[in-house]
Design a protein around this motif. Structure first.
Motif, PDB file in Angstrom:
ATOM      1  N   VAL A  53      35.244  37.899  40.624  1.00  0.00           N
ATOM      2  CA  VAL A  53      36.146  36.860  40.129  1.00  0.00           C
ATOM      3  C   VAL A  53      36.763  36.123  41.320  1.00  0.00           C
TER       4      VAL A  53
ATOM      5  N   ILE B 235      40.157  44.397  39.681  1.00  0.00           N
ATOM      6  CA  ILE B 235      39.509  43.096  39.749  1.00  0.00           C
ATOM      7  C   ILE B 235      38.780  43.014  41.084  1.00  0.00           C
TER       8      ILE B 235
ATOM      9  N   VAL C 107      41.295  36.765  33.928  1.00  0.00           N
ATOM     10  CA  VAL C 107      40.964  38.193  33.997  1.00  0.00           C
ATOM     11  C   VAL C 107      42.227  39.032  34.157  1.00  0.00           C
TER      12      VAL C 107
ATOM     13  N   ASP D 168      39.823  31.544  36.817  1.00  0.00           N
ATOM     14  CA  ASP D 168      39.118  32.742  36.369  1.00  0.00           C
ATOM     15  C   ASP D 168      39.923  33.997  36.689  1.00  0.00           C
ATOM     16  N   ILE D 169      40.503  34.016  37.871  1.00  0.00           N
ATOM     17  CA  ILE D 169      41.337  35.159  38.256  1.00  0.00           C
ATOM     18  C   ILE D 169      42.512  35.291  37.296  1.00  0.00           C
TER      19      ILE D 169
ATOM     20  N   THR E 288      43.921  36.410  45.085  1.00  0.00           N
ATOM     21  CA  THR E 288      44.237  37.232  43.919  1.00  0.00           C
ATOM     22  C   THR E 288      45.620  37.848  44.050  1.00  0.00           C
TER      23      THR E 288
ATOM     24  N   THR F  56      36.730  40.976  43.854  1.00  0.00           N
ATOM     25  CA  THR F  56      36.791  39.563  44.226  1.00  0.00           C
ATOM     26  C   THR F  56      36.430  39.342  45.686  1.00  0.00           C
TER      27      THR F  56
ATOM     28  N   ASP G  97      30.523  42.103  34.591  1.00  0.00           N
ATOM     29  CA  ASP G  97      30.722  40.712  34.970  1.00  0.00           C
ATOM     30  C   ASP G  97      31.843  40.135  34.112  1.00  0.00           C
ATOM     31  N   TRP G  98      32.734  39.415  34.771  1.00  0.00           N
ATOM     32  CA  TRP G  98      34.012  39.093  34.150  1.00  0.00           C
ATOM     33  C   TRP G  98      33.866  38.231  32.896  1.00  0.00           C
ATOM     34  N   LYS G  99      32.875  37.342  32.854  1.00  0.00           N
ATOM     35  CA  LYS G  99      32.729  36.469  31.692  1.00  0.00           C
ATOM     36  C   LYS G  99      32.396  37.275  30.438  1.00  0.00           C
TER      37      LYS G  99
END
Length: 275
Positions: free
Chosen positions: A236, A253, A245, A241-242, A261, A255, A210-212
């Motif tokens: 994402v 990525i 990352v 946020d994109i 993106t 998404t 998870d990106w966070k």
């Protein structure tokens, strides 16, 4: 320390931080990032606004994204269904035969697709990598069966190829079984509860996080680079946020907004990796 000296010191620190950020951004630009359409490119008319639909899978291919991610559960009679949740209308997939779900319709009117349908479509289309998420199963015996069926299906459709398929899973034991059954393939673990030595001991060679958690400064990206792991981030969607990352320099990525993106990558001058 005088006020002037303090300001000089703060200025030097700021310059150093900007240099570090530039290194990360430059690294991302040089290495490039691959776009993975989450559950296919579902969030559009082409995809029928239906997660894990055959239409969404086809849309991901038609737009030339590096990867199309999809979720796989096994029925009690050994059919592999493309569906995210473990239960459909209150019926657990692993405890019911495929026929129990034949009348279920996705938002675009499709039946729940089988892995066979996805793989048959992908078999002669080489532009997009299959990001194959094998969902968790209740027992080691079911895991063994799901992995064996997965490999059997990939071979049947000429897709037992590490350049065309990568595996992801939340189950570390299933990751290990996939690595054993498909040596040389990328196997990415989907959670953050294990260290790199444990992951490697289980055949894992990538993280899909998870990106966070991935960008929170806890060292996952550096650890992955130090250990030769690939890095994927899920899921994402928001523009800021994109950007964050992408700036961190991930390999993939994942998404629900692959075209957004792609647009942001162009604006950030980050190379979009294609298969």
């Amino acid at each position: 320390m005088s006020f002037i000296n303090l300001m000089d010191a703060m200025k030097r620190i700021f310059i150093c931080l900007m240099a570090v950020a530039a290194v990360f951004t430059s690294s991302a630009r040089n290495r490039g990032t691959a776009i993975v359409a989450h559950r296919g490119y579902w969030n559009c008319e082409e995809g029928g606004f239906a997660h894990n639909s055959l239409a969404a899978f086809k849309a991901a291919f038609s737009h030339g994204f590096w990867g199309a991610e999809f979720d796989v559960n096994m029925t009690s009679d050994g059919e592999l269904l493309v569906y995210h949740d473990s239960a459909i209308n209150g019926k657990h997939i692993c405890k019911n035969p495929k026929s129990a779900f034949d009348d279920v319709r996705l938002p675009n009117g499709e039946c729940i697709p089988t892995v066979d349908e996805f793989l048959e479509y992908a078999s002669d289309r080489k532009g997009t990598v299959l990001v194959y998420e094998l969902k968790c199963h209740d027992t080691p015996e079911l895991e063994d069966r799901a992995v064996a069926l997965t490999v059997e299906k990939l071979k049947k459709y000429g897709l037992y190829d590490s350049k065309r398929v990568i595996f992801i899973s939340f189950s570390i034991s299933q990751c290990r079984k996939l690595a054993e059954a498909a040596p040389g393939f990328t196997v990415q673990y989907l959670w953050h509860d294990l260290d790199f030595s444990t992951l490697a001991a289980n055949g894992v060679n990538g993280i899909d996080m998870d990106w966070k958690t991935l960008v929170d400064g806890s060292g996952w990206i550096k650890g992955a680079r130090d250990n030769g792991f690939s890095i994927n981030a899920w899921t994402v969607n928001a523009e800021n946020d994109i950007r964050e990352v992408l700036g961190a320099g991930v390999d993939q990525i994942t998404t629900d907004e692959p075209l957004r993106t792609r647009r942001l990558m162009k604006s950030m001058k980050i190379k979009e990796v294609k298969r």
